[in-house]
Design a protein around this motif. Structure first.
Motif, short mmCIF file in Angstrom:
data_model
loop_
_atom_site.label_atom_id
_atom_site.label_comp_id
_atom_site.label_asym_id
_atom_site.label_seq_id
_atom_site.Cartn_x
_atom_site.Cartn_y
_atom_site.Cartn_z
N TYR A 1 31.84 72.39 32.44
CA TYR A 1 32.76 71.29 32.75
C TYR A 1 33.56 71.58 34.01
N ARG A 2 34.04 72.82 34.12
CA ARG A 2 34.81 73.22 35.30
C ARG A 2 33.95 73.16 36.56
N ALA A 3 32.71 73.63 36.45
CA ALA A 3 31.82 73.61 37.61
C ALA A 3 31.51 72.19 38.04
N ALA A 4 31.34 71.31 37.07
CA ALA A 4 30.98 69.92 37.39
C ALA A 4 32.13 69.17 38.02
N LEU A 5 33.35 69.39 37.55
CA LEU A 5 34.49 68.60 38.02
C LEU A 5 35.18 69.18 39.23
N ARG A 6 35.20 70.49 39.38
CA ARG A 6 36.00 71.08 40.45
C ARG A 6 35.25 71.28 41.74
N HIS A 7 33.93 71.41 41.70
CA HIS A 7 33.15 71.71 42.91
C HIS A 7 33.20 70.54 43.88
N GLY A 8 33.66 70.82 45.11
CA GLY A 8 33.63 69.82 46.16
C GLY A 8 34.75 68.82 46.15
N ILE A 9 35.79 69.04 45.33
CA ILE A 9 36.91 68.10 45.33
C ILE A 9 38.21 68.83 45.66
N LEU A 10 39.25 68.05 45.94
CA LEU A 10 40.58 68.60 46.17
C LEU A 10 41.30 68.56 44.83
N ASP A 11 41.60 69.73 44.26
CA ASP A 11 42.16 69.74 42.91
C ASP A 11 43.53 70.38 42.84
N SER A 12 44.22 70.48 43.99
CA SER A 12 45.57 71.04 43.97
C SER A 12 46.36 70.54 45.17
N SER A 13 47.68 70.56 45.06
CA SER A 13 48.53 70.14 46.18
C SER A 13 48.40 71.07 47.39
N PRO A 14 48.22 72.40 47.21
CA PRO A 14 47.99 73.24 48.39
C PRO A 14 46.76 72.81 49.20
N ASP A 15 45.68 72.42 48.52
CA ASP A 15 44.47 71.95 49.21
C ASP A 15 44.80 70.76 50.11
N ILE A 16 45.52 69.81 49.56
CA ILE A 16 45.86 68.60 50.32
C ILE A 16 46.79 68.94 51.48
N ASP A 17 47.74 69.86 51.25
CA ASP A 17 48.67 70.24 52.31
C ASP A 17 47.95 70.88 53.50
N VAL A 18 46.91 71.67 53.22
CA VAL A 18 46.13 72.29 54.30
C VAL A 18 45.53 71.21 55.21
N LEU A 19 44.94 70.19 54.59
CA LEU A 19 44.30 69.13 55.36
C LEU A 19 45.32 68.27 56.11
N LEU A 20 46.42 67.95 55.45
CA LEU A 20 47.46 67.14 56.10
C LEU A 20 48.07 67.85 57.30
N LEU A 21 48.34 69.15 57.14
CA LEU A 21 48.95 69.90 58.25
C LEU A 21 47.96 70.03 59.41
N ALA A 22 46.69 70.26 59.10
CA ALA A 22 45.68 70.35 60.16
C ALA A 22 45.55 69.02 60.89
N LYS A 23 45.61 67.93 60.15
CA LYS A 23 45.54 66.60 60.76
C LYS A 23 46.75 66.37 61.66
N GLU A 24 47.91 66.75 61.18
CA GLU A 24 49.15 66.57 61.95
C GLU A 24 49.13 67.36 63.25
N LEU A 25 48.62 68.60 63.20
CA LEU A 25 48.66 69.50 64.36
C LEU A 25 47.40 69.44 65.21
N ASP A 26 46.40 68.66 64.78
CA ASP A 26 45.08 68.65 65.42
C ASP A 26 44.55 70.08 65.48
N ALA A 27 44.61 70.74 64.33
CA ALA A 27 44.22 72.15 64.23
C ALA A 27 42.94 72.29 63.42
N ALA A 28 42.34 73.47 63.52
CA ALA A 28 41.16 73.79 62.71
C ALA A 28 41.61 74.33 61.36
N VAL A 29 40.83 74.05 60.34
CA VAL A 29 41.09 74.54 58.99
C VAL A 29 40.29 75.82 58.77
N VAL A 30 40.94 76.84 58.18
CA VAL A 30 40.25 78.09 57.84
C VAL A 30 40.28 78.25 56.32
#
Length: 216
Positions: free
Chosen positions: A149-178
């Motif tokens: 169940y965990r493998a099916a639902l969590r793979h390839g999705i954003l499942d936490s606020s830190p994940d979303i914050d990484v993308l938002l900050l990269a978008k804001e700064l026009d930066a690369a994500v690591v």
């Protein structure tokens, strides 16, 4: 163009990167990567950001759990730029939300089908085993269900606020994500963000630095 990177926790803690680089343990890995980041900042004006407080708190907690020294924590506070993403100002295309909702619907349906399969299997098990063996058999069944169940639902999705914050900050700064997270990678690509795999990040920094030293 000035190079900027936004780091996920896995940019520092990824196991694959640690093995590839030959680092002894997590604390050694974190210390060495932060030293590279420090050199890149001082010599090349490369900036590495970490979303605050979400990813920063997650990373610090992770390192403390593994008893990393205070020196490693100090390096994080010194060389990683802590910044809270502008969650209100950053504009995300409606197509991204549409894709995310569609993905989640598919994941939920897949999870439901997995649950149904295990319910049928559980019924078959309970009808055959002896009462004294039931707890063990059902316990093993539940463990397998959780993993699948965990493998099916969590793979390839954003499942936490830190994940979303990484993308938002990269978008804001026009930066690369690591990162080494597949969910972050997928959505970074959908948002048109540059993406660097965590396992390749140390060698990338070394390449930048070696070119500078070669010119000298």
């Amino acid at each position: 163009m000035r190079q900027r990177f936004v780091l996920d926790t896995t940019a520092i803690t990824d196991t694959g990167m640690r093995e590839k680089e030959g680092f002894e343990d997590l604390c050694h890995s974190a210390s060495e990567i932060l030293d590279l980041i420090a050199k890149a900042r001082m010599k090349l004006d490369i900036s590495c950001y970490i979303p605050y407080p979400s990813v920063y708190t997650e990373l610090i907690s992770f390192l403390k759990r593994y008893n990393c020294s205070e020196e490693v924590i100090i390096k994080i506070d010194t060389w990683l730029i802590k910044k809270t993403p502008s969650r209100i100002e950053v504009m995300i295309p409606a197509a991204i939300f549409y894709e995310y909702v569609l993905t989640m619907r598919q994941k939920i349906n897949k999870g439901r089908r997995i649950a149904e399969d295990f319910i049928w299997e559980s019924s078959a098990v309970t009808s055959k085993v002896k009462p004294e063996e039931l707890r063990k058999e059902i316990g093993e069944l539940i463990s397998r269900f959780r993993e699948k169940y965990r493998a099916a639902l969590r793979h390839g999705i954003l499942d936490s606020s830190p994940d979303i914050d990484v993308l938002l900050l990269a978008k804001e700064l026009d930066a690369a994500v690591v990162s080494s997270d597949e969910g972050i990678k997928r959505w970074a690509e959908l948002m048109g963000l540059r993406f660097v795999e965590a396992i390749k990040f140390p060698r990338m920094l070394r390449e930048y630095l070696s070119m500078l030293e070669g010119e000298k």
